[in-house]
Design a protein around this motif. Sequence first.
Motif, PDB file in Angstrom:
ATOM      1  N   UNK A   1      83.934  64.782  20.998  1.00  0.00           N
ATOM      2  CA  UNK A   1      84.287  66.077  21.574  1.00  0.00           C
ATOM      3  C   UNK A   1      84.053  67.175  20.543  1.00  0.00           C
ATOM      4  N   UNK A   2      83.233  68.163  20.900  1.00  0.00           N
ATOM      5  CA  UNK A   2      83.006  69.281  19.999  1.00  0.00           C
ATOM      6  C   UNK A   2      84.281  70.081  19.773  1.00  0.00           C
TER       7      UNK A   2
ATOM      8  N   UNK B   1      76.042  69.621   5.889  1.00  0.00           N
ATOM      9  CA  UNK B   1      76.219  68.239   6.347  1.00  0.00           C
ATOM     10  C   UNK B   1      77.459  68.024   7.192  1.00  0.00           C
ATOM     11  N   UNK B   2      78.491  68.813   6.971  1.00  0.00           N
ATOM     12  CA  UNK B   2      79.755  68.565   7.666  1.00  0.00           C
ATOM     13  C   UNK B   2      79.648  68.711   9.177  1.00  0.00           C
ATOM     14  N   UNK B   3      78.719  69.519   9.658  1.00  0.00           N
ATOM     15  CA  UNK B   3      78.671  69.825  11.083  1.00  0.00           C
ATOM     16  C   UNK B   3      77.505  69.154  11.807  1.00  0.00           C
ATOM     17  N   UNK B   4      76.852  68.204  11.147  1.00  0.00           N
ATOM     18  CA  UNK B   4      75.743  67.502  11.806  1.00  0.00           C
ATOM     19  C   UNK B   4      76.249  66.603  12.934  1.00  0.00           C
ATOM     20  N   UNK B   5      77.535  66.306  12.923  1.00  0.00           N
ATOM     21  CA  UNK B   5      78.099  65.459  13.968  1.00  0.00           C
ATOM     22  C   UNK B   5      78.007  66.066  15.356  1.00  0.00           C
ATOM     23  N   UNK B   6      77.882  67.399  15.430  1.00  0.00           N
ATOM     24  CA  UNK B   6      77.766  68.032  16.746  1.00  0.00           C
ATOM     25  C   UNK B   6      76.510  67.545  17.473  1.00  0.00           C
ATOM     26  N   UNK B   7      75.424  67.392  16.739  1.00  0.00           N
ATOM     27  CA  UNK B   7      74.206  66.877  17.350  1.00  0.00           C
ATOM     28  C   UNK B   7      74.359  65.449  17.833  1.00  0.00           C
ATOM     29  N   UNK B   8      75.142  64.662  17.091  1.00  0.00           N
ATOM     30  CA  UNK B   8      75.351  63.269  17.490  1.00  0.00           C
ATOM     31  C   UNK B   8      76.132  63.177  18.793  1.00  0.00           C
TER      32      UNK B   8
ATOM     33  N   UNK C   1      85.275  70.536  15.749  1.00  0.00           N
ATOM     34  CA  UNK C   1      85.161  71.812  15.033  1.00  0.00           C
ATOM     35  C   UNK C   1      86.392  72.121  14.184  1.00  0.00           C
ATOM     36  N   UNK C   2      87.603  72.120  14.757  1.00  0.00           N
ATOM     37  CA  UNK C   2      88.759  72.440  13.914  1.00  0.00           C
ATOM     38  C   UNK C   2      89.019  71.402  12.831  1.00  0.00           C
ATOM     39  N   UNK C   3      88.708  70.137  13.119  1.00  0.00           N
ATOM     40  CA  UNK C   3      88.926  69.105  12.113  1.00  0.00           C
ATOM     41  C   UNK C   3      87.990  69.301  10.920  1.00  0.00           C
ATOM     42  N   UNK C   4      86.713  69.577  11.184  1.00  0.00           N
ATOM     43  CA  UNK C   4      85.762  69.780  10.096  1.00  0.00           C
ATOM     44  C   UNK C   4      86.124  71.018   9.279  1.00  0.00           C
ATOM     45  N   UNK C   5      86.525  72.089   9.954  1.00  0.00           N
ATOM     46  CA  UNK C   5      86.946  73.289   9.232  1.00  0.00           C
ATOM     47  C   UNK C   5      88.202  73.027   8.416  1.00  0.00           C
TER      48      UNK C   5
END
Length: 269
Positions: free
Chosen positions: A179-180, A88-95, A184-188
Amino acid sequence: MTTTETPVFLDEQAGRSTFVRDTGTVFRRAMRISLRNPVWSVMGLLQPVLYLCLFGPLLEPIAGQLGATNSYQMFVPGLLVQLGMFGALFVGFGLIGEWRDGVIEAERVSPAPRAALVLGRVTRDVIVVFVQGVVLCSVAFLFGLEAPFWGVVLGIVTGALLAAAFASASYAIALTLKSEDALAPLMNGIALPLLLLSGILLPITAATAPAWLNTLSNLNPVKHVVSGIRAQFNGEFGTPTAVWGVVTAIALAGIGMWFGARTFKREDG
């Protein structure tokens, strides 16, 4: 992969937006996108299955020292939480891709409630994580998992609720950053400490960890979800640990949905 297909938010009978109808419209569109490109769902399941296959056997000799009669009964709940988070954490990339294609702008000028725009997508993510959880537990039974059926079912549902919380937060943060490279670093950065302090691989208790680490772990709400699912897998449905795990997952899901809907609404301005 994103698409420029945009949903139509119109109640043909009443001529106005309805929450349930619009949520369903967003959900169906999001699910179609997932079914057209299932590789992300498969990859999301691959990591916990690898942990199950390659790390789980190492826990069998020390399961008794950790207070567990079956190592997988202790380990699989942590994998369900890991699945809920990373699924779920990385579904924002699609948005972000949808925002670039103009889909989000088209949705926001519609009369659809902002909560429906979030809930439709989150429902898709919850269903995907639930199915992944069923597959993971089925594989775990082949490896020797011993747990009551309803405990497993409740554990999967609790993990899916946690996924709802992180998916909502991911959408909100993605819509804010757009911005991807920033997402990315924030989610990680969010995922790593939460996972390490949750005890998904090994339980973090006063007996197994230094006092300062155990204190930090107790402040992590994800740890209480992990502990709750472990209690459910032990058949301890009415214990404070099991109940608190479910309550924590529900509370996190509610906060995440509020955050997501609020961000969609704020972006209107």
